[in-house]
Design a protein around this motif. Structure first.
Motif, PDB file in Angstrom:
ATOM      1  N   SER A 213       0.741  -1.142   0.137  1.00 18.60           N
ATOM      2  CA  SER A 213       0.099   0.155  -0.001  1.00 18.60           C
ATOM      3  C   SER A 213       0.803   1.310  -0.088  1.00 18.60           C
ATOM      4  O   SER A 213       0.216   2.290  -0.392  1.00 18.60           O
ATOM      5  N   GLU A 215       3.690   1.717  -1.750  1.00 23.64           N
ATOM      6  CA  GLU A 215       4.394   1.999  -3.107  1.00 23.64           C
ATOM      7  C   GLU A 215       4.088   0.975  -3.785  1.00 23.64           C
ATOM      8  O   GLU A 215       3.759  -0.171  -3.666  1.00 23.64           O
ATOM      9  N   LEU A 216       4.269   1.467  -5.181  1.00 24.93           N
ATOM     10  CA  LEU A 216       3.644   0.549  -6.346  1.00 24.93           C
ATOM     11  C   LEU A 216       5.061  -0.013  -6.886  1.00 24.93           C
ATOM     12  O   LEU A 216       6.008   0.450  -7.219  1.00 24.93           O
ATOM     13  N   ILE A 235      -3.713   0.711 -14.181  1.00 27.73           N
ATOM     14  CA  ILE A 235      -2.866   1.783 -14.088  1.00 27.73           C
ATOM     15  C   ILE A 235      -1.494   1.201 -14.746  1.00 27.73           C
ATOM     16  O   ILE A 235      -1.312  -0.062 -14.583  1.00 27.73           O
ATOM     17  N   THR A 237       2.206   0.565 -13.969  1.00 30.11           N
ATOM     18  CA  THR A 237       3.156   0.959 -12.901  1.00 30.11           C
ATOM     19  C   THR A 237       4.569   0.911 -13.261  1.00 30.11           C
ATOM     20  O   THR A 237       5.494   1.176 -12.680  1.00 30.11           O
ATOM     21  N   VAL A 242       3.746   7.639 -12.276  1.00 31.18           N
ATOM     22  CA  VAL A 242       2.661   7.019 -11.772  1.00 31.18           C
ATOM     23  C   VAL A 242       2.940   6.503 -10.221  1.00 31.18           C
ATOM     24  O   VAL A 242       2.053   6.717  -9.586  1.00 31.18           O
ATOM     25  N   ARG A 243       3.994   5.710 -10.299  1.00 33.34           N
ATOM     26  CA  ARG A 243       4.565   5.281  -8.926  1.00 33.34           C
ATOM     27  C   ARG A 243       4.791   6.372  -8.109  1.00 33.34           C
ATOM     28  O   ARG A 243       4.668   6.490  -6.798  1.00 33.34           O
ATOM     29  N   ASP A 245       3.471   9.585  -8.242  1.00 39.86           N
ATOM     30  CA  ASP A 245       2.288  10.194  -7.626  1.00 39.86           C
ATOM     31  C   ASP A 245       1.495   9.394  -6.413  1.00 39.86           C
ATOM     32  O   ASP A 245       0.911   9.811  -5.743  1.00 39.86           O
ATOM     33  N   TYR A 246       1.718   8.209  -6.724  1.00 36.14           N
ATOM     34  CA  TYR A 246       0.955   7.194  -5.823  1.00 36.14           C
ATOM     35  C   TYR A 246       1.788   7.227  -4.552  1.00 36.14           C
ATOM     36  O   TYR A 246       1.175   7.385  -3.363  1.00 36.14           O
ATOM     37  N   TRP A 249       0.689  10.400  -2.789  1.00 38.09           N
ATOM     38  CA  TRP A 249      -0.807  10.239  -2.170  1.00 38.09           C
ATOM     39  C   TRP A 249      -0.827   9.579  -0.984  1.00 38.09           C
ATOM     40  O   TRP A 249      -1.205   9.966   0.007  1.00 38.09           O
ATOM     41  N   TRP A 250       0.242   8.527  -0.815  1.00 40.73           N
ATOM     42  CA  TRP A 250       0.281   7.443   0.416  1.00 40.73           C
ATOM     43  C   TRP A 250       1.088   8.538   1.610  1.00 40.73           C
ATOM     44  O   TRP A 250       0.397   8.501   2.582  1.00 40.73           O
TER      45      TRP A 250
END
Length: 289
Positions: A213, A215-216, A235, A237, A242-243, A245-246, A249-250
Protein backbone atom coordinates in the motif's frame (compact mmCIF):
# COMPACT_ATOMS: atom_id res chain seq x y z
CA UNK A 1 -15.69 -20.10 7.56
CA UNK A 2 -16.59 -23.64 8.72
CA UNK A 3 -17.11 -24.20 12.44
CA UNK A 4 -14.22 -26.68 12.79
CA UNK A 5 -11.80 -24.32 11.05
CA UNK A 6 -12.99 -21.40 13.17
CA UNK A 7 -12.49 -23.36 16.38
CA UNK A 8 -8.93 -24.28 15.33
CA UNK A 9 -8.13 -20.64 14.63
CA UNK A 10 -9.69 -19.57 17.93
CA UNK A 11 -7.56 -22.12 19.80
CA UNK A 12 -4.40 -21.11 17.92
CA UNK A 13 -4.87 -17.43 18.54
CA UNK A 14 -5.83 -18.04 22.17
CA UNK A 15 -2.56 -19.88 22.84
CA UNK A 16 -0.48 -17.22 21.09
CA UNK A 17 -2.26 -14.21 22.55
CA UNK A 18 -2.43 -15.65 26.08
CA UNK A 19 1.31 -16.36 26.02
CA UNK A 20 2.15 -12.86 24.76
CA UNK A 21 -0.10 -11.09 27.24
CA UNK A 22 1.15 -13.17 30.20
CA UNK A 23 4.88 -13.25 29.45
CA UNK A 24 5.49 -9.96 27.64
CA UNK A 25 2.70 -7.45 28.11
CA UNK A 26 1.60 -8.01 31.71
CA UNK A 27 3.76 -5.36 33.41
CA UNK A 28 3.93 -3.07 30.38
CA UNK A 29 0.15 -3.00 29.95
CA UNK A 30 -0.43 -2.36 33.66
CA UNK A 31 1.99 0.59 33.65
CA UNK A 32 0.74 2.08 30.38
CA UNK A 33 -2.98 1.88 31.11
CA UNK A 34 -3.45 2.70 34.77
CA UNK A 35 -6.86 3.41 36.18
CA UNK A 36 -7.76 7.05 35.71
CA UNK A 37 -10.32 7.41 38.50
CA UNK A 38 -9.78 7.87 42.25
CA UNK A 39 -11.78 5.95 44.83
CA UNK A 40 -12.18 6.74 48.56
CA UNK A 41 -10.12 4.37 50.71
CA UNK A 42 -10.00 5.54 54.35
CA UNK A 43 -9.48 8.49 56.69
CA UNK A 44 -6.51 9.35 58.85
CA UNK A 45 -5.49 12.22 61.12
CA UNK A 46 -4.41 15.41 59.42
CA UNK A 47 -0.65 15.75 58.92
CA UNK A 48 1.34 18.88 58.11
CA UNK A 49 1.30 19.43 54.34
CA UNK A 50 -2.02 17.65 53.67
CA UNK A 51 -4.43 19.40 51.33
CA UNK A 52 -7.10 21.24 53.29
CA UNK A 53 -9.62 20.29 50.59
CA UNK A 54 -9.28 16.62 51.64
CA UNK A 55 -10.47 17.24 55.22
CA UNK A 56 -13.45 15.07 56.17
CA UNK A 57 -15.50 17.55 58.20
CA UNK A 58 -17.93 14.97 59.55
CA UNK A 59 -15.18 12.80 61.06
CA UNK A 60 -13.31 15.93 62.20
CA UNK A 61 -16.37 17.15 64.10
CA UNK A 62 -16.95 13.71 65.64
CA UNK A 63 -13.40 13.34 67.04
CA UNK A 64 -12.76 17.05 67.59
CA UNK A 65 -9.50 16.95 65.63
CA UNK A 66 -8.85 17.15 61.86
CA UNK A 67 -9.05 14.05 59.68
CA UNK A 68 -8.43 13.82 55.92
CA UNK A 69 -9.80 11.47 53.28
CA UNK A 70 -7.32 9.11 51.58
CA UNK A 71 -7.98 8.17 47.96
CA UNK A 72 -6.55 5.30 45.92
CA UNK A 73 -6.34 4.91 42.18
CA UNK A 74 -9.11 2.77 40.71
CA UNK A 75 -7.15 -0.01 39.07
CA UNK A 76 -10.04 -1.62 37.20
CA UNK A 77 -10.45 -0.28 33.68
CA UNK A 78 -13.07 -0.63 31.04
CA UNK A 79 -11.34 -1.42 27.74
CA UNK A 80 -13.07 -1.13 24.38
CA UNK A 81 -11.80 -2.54 21.10
CA UNK A 82 -13.07 -0.43 18.21
CA UNK A 83 -12.38 -2.79 15.29
CA UNK A 84 -12.58 -1.93 11.60
CA UNK A 85 -14.18 -4.80 9.64
CA UNK A 86 -14.41 -3.07 6.25
CA UNK A 87 -13.49 -4.85 3.03
CA UNK A 88 -10.11 -3.11 2.72
CA UNK A 89 -8.87 -5.22 5.66
CA UNK A 90 -9.08 -8.29 3.40
CA UNK A 91 -6.02 -7.17 1.42
CA UNK A 92 -2.60 -8.77 1.86
CA UNK A 93 0.42 -9.04 -0.41
CA UNK A 94 2.74 -11.14 1.78
CA UNK A 95 0.61 -14.18 2.57
CA UNK A 96 -1.09 -12.43 5.50
CA UNK A 97 -4.06 -10.14 5.15
CA UNK A 98 -4.55 -7.06 7.32
CA UNK A 99 -7.59 -8.61 9.01
CA UNK A 100 -5.39 -11.41 10.45
CA UNK A 101 -3.00 -8.91 12.02
CA UNK A 102 -5.94 -6.94 13.42
CA UNK A 103 -7.32 -10.15 14.97
CA UNK A 104 -3.99 -11.05 16.62
CA UNK A 105 -3.52 -7.55 18.03
CA UNK A 106 -7.09 -7.40 19.30
CA UNK A 107 -6.88 -10.85 20.93
CA UNK A 108 -3.58 -10.01 22.64
CA UNK A 109 -4.99 -6.76 24.02
CA UNK A 110 -8.10 -8.61 25.17
CA UNK A 111 -6.11 -11.19 27.14
CA UNK A 112 -3.89 -8.44 28.60
CA UNK A 113 -7.00 -6.62 29.80
CA UNK A 114 -8.51 -9.72 31.39
CA UNK A 115 -5.25 -10.57 33.19
CA UNK A 116 -5.36 -7.11 34.74
CA UNK A 117 -8.95 -7.70 35.87
CA UNK A 118 -10.33 -5.17 33.39
CA UNK A 119 -13.66 -5.34 31.61
CA UNK A 120 -13.49 -5.51 27.84
CA UNK A 121 -16.00 -4.89 25.08
CA UNK A 122 -15.96 -4.59 21.29
CA UNK A 123 -17.51 -2.42 18.62
CA UNK A 124 -17.21 -3.76 15.07
CA UNK A 125 -17.66 -1.10 12.43
CA UNK A 126 -17.61 -0.61 8.67
CA UNK A 127 -19.46 2.41 7.32
CA UNK A 128 -21.99 1.58 10.02
CA UNK A 129 -21.84 0.06 13.48
CA UNK A 130 -22.01 -3.64 12.74
CA UNK A 131 -22.08 -5.05 16.28
CA UNK A 132 -21.69 -3.89 19.88
CA UNK A 133 -20.47 -6.33 22.55
CA UNK A 134 -20.85 -4.70 26.02
CA UNK A 135 -17.78 -4.85 28.28
CA UNK A 136 -17.55 -7.82 30.66
CA UNK A 137 -14.91 -9.90 32.40
CA UNK A 138 -13.89 -13.54 32.19
CA UNK A 139 -12.31 -16.13 29.90
CA UNK A 140 -15.66 -17.21 28.44
CA UNK A 141 -16.33 -13.62 27.39
CA UNK A 142 -12.83 -13.31 25.89
CA UNK A 143 -13.25 -16.48 23.82
CA UNK A 144 -16.61 -15.21 22.58
CA UNK A 145 -14.92 -11.97 21.51
CA UNK A 146 -12.13 -13.83 19.70
CA UNK A 147 -14.64 -16.03 17.88
CA UNK A 148 -16.43 -12.89 16.76
CA UNK A 149 -13.18 -11.22 15.67
CA UNK A 150 -12.20 -14.22 13.54
CA UNK A 151 -15.58 -15.15 12.15
CA UNK A 152 -17.54 -11.92 11.96
CA UNK A 153 -19.12 -11.20 8.57
CA UNK A 154 -19.92 -7.50 8.10
CA UNK A 155 -23.04 -6.42 6.25
CA UNK A 156 -21.38 -3.39 4.68
CA UNK A 157 -18.07 -2.76 2.86
CA UNK A 158 -17.06 0.84 3.52
CA UNK A 159 -15.38 2.66 6.40
CA UNK A 160 -16.74 5.43 8.63
CA UNK A 161 -14.43 6.08 11.58
CA UNK A 162 -16.32 9.25 12.46
CA UNK A 163 -19.56 7.31 12.96
CA UNK A 164 -17.84 4.59 15.02
CA UNK A 165 -16.19 7.13 17.34
CA UNK A 166 -19.43 9.04 17.90
CA UNK A 167 -21.28 5.81 18.67
CA UNK A 168 -18.63 4.70 21.17
CA UNK A 169 -18.56 8.13 22.85
CA UNK A 170 -22.32 8.00 23.39
CA UNK A 171 -22.59 4.28 24.23
CA UNK A 172 -19.88 4.11 26.92
CA UNK A 173 -20.72 6.47 29.78
CA UNK A 174 -17.81 5.71 32.10
CA UNK A 175 -14.31 6.76 31.03
CA UNK A 176 -12.55 3.88 29.26
CA UNK A 177 -9.43 3.04 27.30
CA UNK A 178 -10.31 2.47 23.65
CA UNK A 179 -8.06 0.82 21.08
CA UNK A 180 -9.10 1.99 17.61
CA UNK A 181 -7.71 -0.69 15.26
CA UNK A 182 -8.01 0.09 11.55
CA UNK A 183 -6.10 0.62 8.33
CA UNK A 184 -7.56 4.16 8.40
CA UNK A 185 -8.53 4.02 4.75
CA UNK A 186 -11.39 6.44 5.13
CA UNK A 187 -12.28 9.30 2.80
CA UNK A 188 -14.35 11.00 5.50
CA UNK A 189 -13.22 13.45 8.15
CA UNK A 190 -12.94 11.94 11.63
CA UNK A 191 -10.73 14.60 13.28
CA UNK A 192 -13.48 16.29 15.29
CA UNK A 193 -15.00 13.00 16.49
CA UNK A 194 -11.52 11.77 17.47
CA UNK A 195 -10.86 14.92 19.51
CA UNK A 196 -14.22 14.72 21.30
CA UNK A 197 -13.81 10.99 22.00
CA UNK A 198 -10.34 11.48 23.46
CA UNK A 199 -11.60 14.18 25.82
CA UNK A 200 -14.07 11.77 27.37
CA UNK A 201 -12.05 8.57 27.00
CA UNK A 202 -8.44 7.48 26.47
CA UNK A 203 -8.13 6.69 22.75
CA UNK A 204 -5.19 4.72 21.35
CA UNK A 205 -4.98 4.36 17.55
CA UNK A 206 -3.37 1.30 15.94
CA UNK A 207 -2.96 1.45 12.17
CA UNK A 208 -2.48 -1.84 10.34
CA UNK A 209 -1.16 -1.52 6.80
CA UNK A 210 0.30 -3.62 3.98
CA UNK A 211 3.69 -2.71 2.55
CA UNK A 212 2.34 -2.82 -1.01
CA UNK A 213 0.00 0.00 0.00
CA UNK A 214 2.97 2.31 0.53
CA UNK A 215 4.51 2.03 -2.95
CA UNK A 216 3.74 0.46 -6.32
CA UNK A 217 6.13 -2.12 -7.75
CA UNK A 218 7.13 -1.68 -11.46
CA UNK A 219 5.04 -4.55 -12.85
CA UNK A 220 3.66 -2.88 -15.98
CA UNK A 221 -0.09 -2.69 -16.57
CA UNK A 222 -2.01 -3.61 -13.44
CA UNK A 223 -5.71 -3.84 -12.79
CA UNK A 224 -6.59 -2.48 -9.36
CA UNK A 225 -9.87 -2.57 -7.48
CA UNK A 226 -11.23 -0.63 -4.56
CA UNK A 227 -12.63 -3.39 -2.30
CA UNK A 228 -14.97 -0.99 -0.53
CA UNK A 229 -16.62 0.48 -3.63
CA UNK A 230 -15.95 -2.24 -6.21
CA UNK A 231 -14.48 0.32 -8.62
CA UNK A 232 -11.78 -0.94 -11.01
CA UNK A 233 -9.15 0.72 -13.16
CA UNK A 234 -5.96 -0.06 -15.08
CA UNK A 235 -2.71 1.69 -14.13
CA UNK A 236 0.73 1.55 -15.73
CA UNK A 237 3.08 0.78 -12.84
CA UNK A 238 6.10 0.86 -15.17
CA UNK A 239 5.65 4.66 -15.33
CA UNK A 240 7.86 6.48 -12.82
CA UNK A 241 5.41 9.37 -12.62
CA UNK A 242 2.55 7.00 -11.76
CA UNK A 243 4.61 5.37 -9.00
CA UNK A 244 5.76 8.78 -7.78
CA UNK A 245 2.21 10.15 -7.68
CA UNK A 246 1.04 7.11 -5.76
CA UNK A 247 3.89 7.40 -3.23
CA UNK A 248 3.04 11.09 -2.73
CA UNK A 249 -0.63 10.22 -2.24
CA UNK A 250 0.29 7.66 0.44
CA UNK A 251 2.59 10.08 2.25
CA UNK A 252 -0.04 12.81 2.16
CA UNK A 253 -2.62 10.44 3.55
CA UNK A 254 -0.29 9.34 6.35
CA UNK A 255 0.59 12.93 7.18
CA UNK A 256 -3.09 13.87 7.45
CA UNK A 257 -3.74 10.87 9.70
CA UNK A 258 -0.77 11.67 11.97
CA UNK A 259 -1.85 15.32 12.17
CA UNK A 260 -5.31 14.22 13.29
CA UNK A 261 -3.75 12.08 16.03
CA UNK A 262 -1.45 14.89 17.16
CA UNK A 263 -4.16 17.55 17.25
CA UNK A 264 -6.45 15.19 19.19
CA UNK A 265 -3.74 14.11 21.65
CA UNK A 266 -4.14 10.46 20.63
CA UNK A 267 -1.28 8.00 21.16
CA UNK A 268 -0.74 5.87 18.08
CA UNK A 269 1.36 3.25 16.36
CA UNK A 270 1.51 1.87 12.80
CA UNK A 271 2.05 -1.84 12.22
CA UNK A 272 2.86 -3.54 8.92
CA UNK A 273 1.48 -7.02 8.26
CA UNK A 274 5.09 -8.10 7.61
CA UNK A 275 6.51 -6.91 10.93
CA UNK A 276 6.29 -8.18 14.49
CA UNK A 277 3.39 -6.34 16.08
CA UNK A 278 4.72 -7.24 19.54
CA UNK A 279 7.66 -4.83 19.21
CA UNK A 280 5.38 -2.06 17.96
CA UNK A 281 2.96 -2.46 20.87
CA UNK A 282 5.76 -2.61 23.44
CA UNK A 283 7.14 0.67 22.10
CA UNK A 284 3.67 2.18 22.35
CA UNK A 285 3.29 0.99 25.93
CA UNK A 286 6.71 2.33 26.92
CA UNK A 287 5.91 5.77 25.50
CA UNK A 288 2.85 5.97 27.76
CA UNK A 289 4.61 5.05 31.02
Amino acid sequence: METSELLKRVRHIEIKARGLSRNIFAGQYHSAFKGRGMAFSEVREYQYGDDMRDIDWNVTARYNRPYVKIFEEERELTVMLLIDVSESLGFGSSGKIKRDTVAEIAATLAFSAIQNNDKIGVIFFSDKVEKFIPPKKGRKHILFIIREILGFEPESCGTDINLALRYMTNAIKKRCTTFLISDFIDTGNYKFALRIANRKHDIVAIQVYDKLSTELPPLGLMKVMDPETGGEMWIDTSSKSVRSDYAMWWQRRQSEMMLAFKQSGVDNVSVSTEEDFVKALLLLFQRRR
